[in-house]
Write a protein that holds these residues in place. Sequence first.
Motif, PDB file in Angstrom:
ATOM      1  N   GLN A  56     125.110  -7.441  42.668  1.00  0.00           N
ATOM      2  CA  GLN A  56     124.735  -6.300  41.829  1.00  0.00           C
ATOM      3  C   GLN A  56     124.462  -5.066  42.680  1.00  0.00           C
ATOM      4  N   ALA A  57     123.780  -5.265  43.804  1.00  0.00           N
ATOM      5  CA  ALA A  57     123.472  -4.135  44.680  1.00  0.00           C
ATOM      6  C   ALA A  57     124.760  -3.519  45.235  1.00  0.00           C
ATOM      7  N   LEU A  58     125.698  -4.357  45.637  1.00  0.00           N
ATOM      8  CA  LEU A  58     126.976  -3.843  46.148  1.00  0.00           C
ATOM      9  C   LEU A  58     127.730  -3.093  45.064  1.00  0.00           C
ATOM     10  N   SER A  59     127.707  -3.624  43.847  1.00  0.00           N
ATOM     11  CA  SER A  59     128.384  -2.967  42.731  1.00  0.00           C
ATOM     12  C   SER A  59     127.772  -1.599  42.455  1.00  0.00           C
ATOM     13  N   THR A  63     129.548   2.090  42.895  1.00  0.00           N
ATOM     14  CA  THR A  63     129.557   3.049  41.794  1.00  0.00           C
ATOM     15  C   THR A  63     128.966   4.379  42.236  1.00  0.00           C
ATOM     16  N   ALA A  64     127.853   4.319  42.966  1.00  0.00           N
ATOM     17  CA  ALA A  64     127.207   5.545  43.438  1.00  0.00           C
ATOM     18  C   ALA A  64     128.113   6.311  44.392  1.00  0.00           C
ATOM     19  N   VAL A  65     128.791   5.599  45.282  1.00  0.00           N
ATOM     20  CA  VAL A  65     129.705   6.260  46.225  1.00  0.00           C
ATOM     21  C   VAL A  65     130.859   6.908  45.466  1.00  0.00           C
ATOM     22  N   SER A  66     131.392   6.213  44.492  1.00  0.00           N
ATOM     23  CA  SER A  66     132.498   6.751  43.699  1.00  0.00           C
ATOM     24  C   SER A  66     132.067   8.001  42.940  1.00  0.00           C
ATOM     25  N   GLU A  67     130.892   7.946  42.320  1.00  0.00           N
ATOM     26  CA  GLU A  67     130.395   9.117  41.592  1.00  0.00           C
ATOM     27  C   GLU A  67     130.117  10.274  42.545  1.00  0.00           C
TER      28      GLU A  67
END
Length: 91
Positions: A56-59, A63-67
């Motif tokens: 979950q943390a990696l996901s 997501t944060a990096v993509s945003e």
Amino acid sequence: MKNKNLILGIAAGVAALAVVGIICNKKGYINFGNILDKAGDIAGNVKDSIGKIKDQALSHAETAVSEGKNLAEKALDTASGLNDKASNATS
């Protein structure tokens, strides 16, 4: 002298617990096999839970990096557009 008494007291306590454990095990009060099985099950559950948390943390990090990348691209596009407008206004 106090340290020696402390060590002797701890050793006597450990020996007493070992004797009680052996007596209880022979009489069938304690089944160490079941205890070890339960400990193994708990360890497996903890390992699974930690794996899920890691995933979950990696996901969330991905997501944060993509945003963040999307926001950076939008900011660059906006800055580029403003730069073009400023260039056109000065000419």
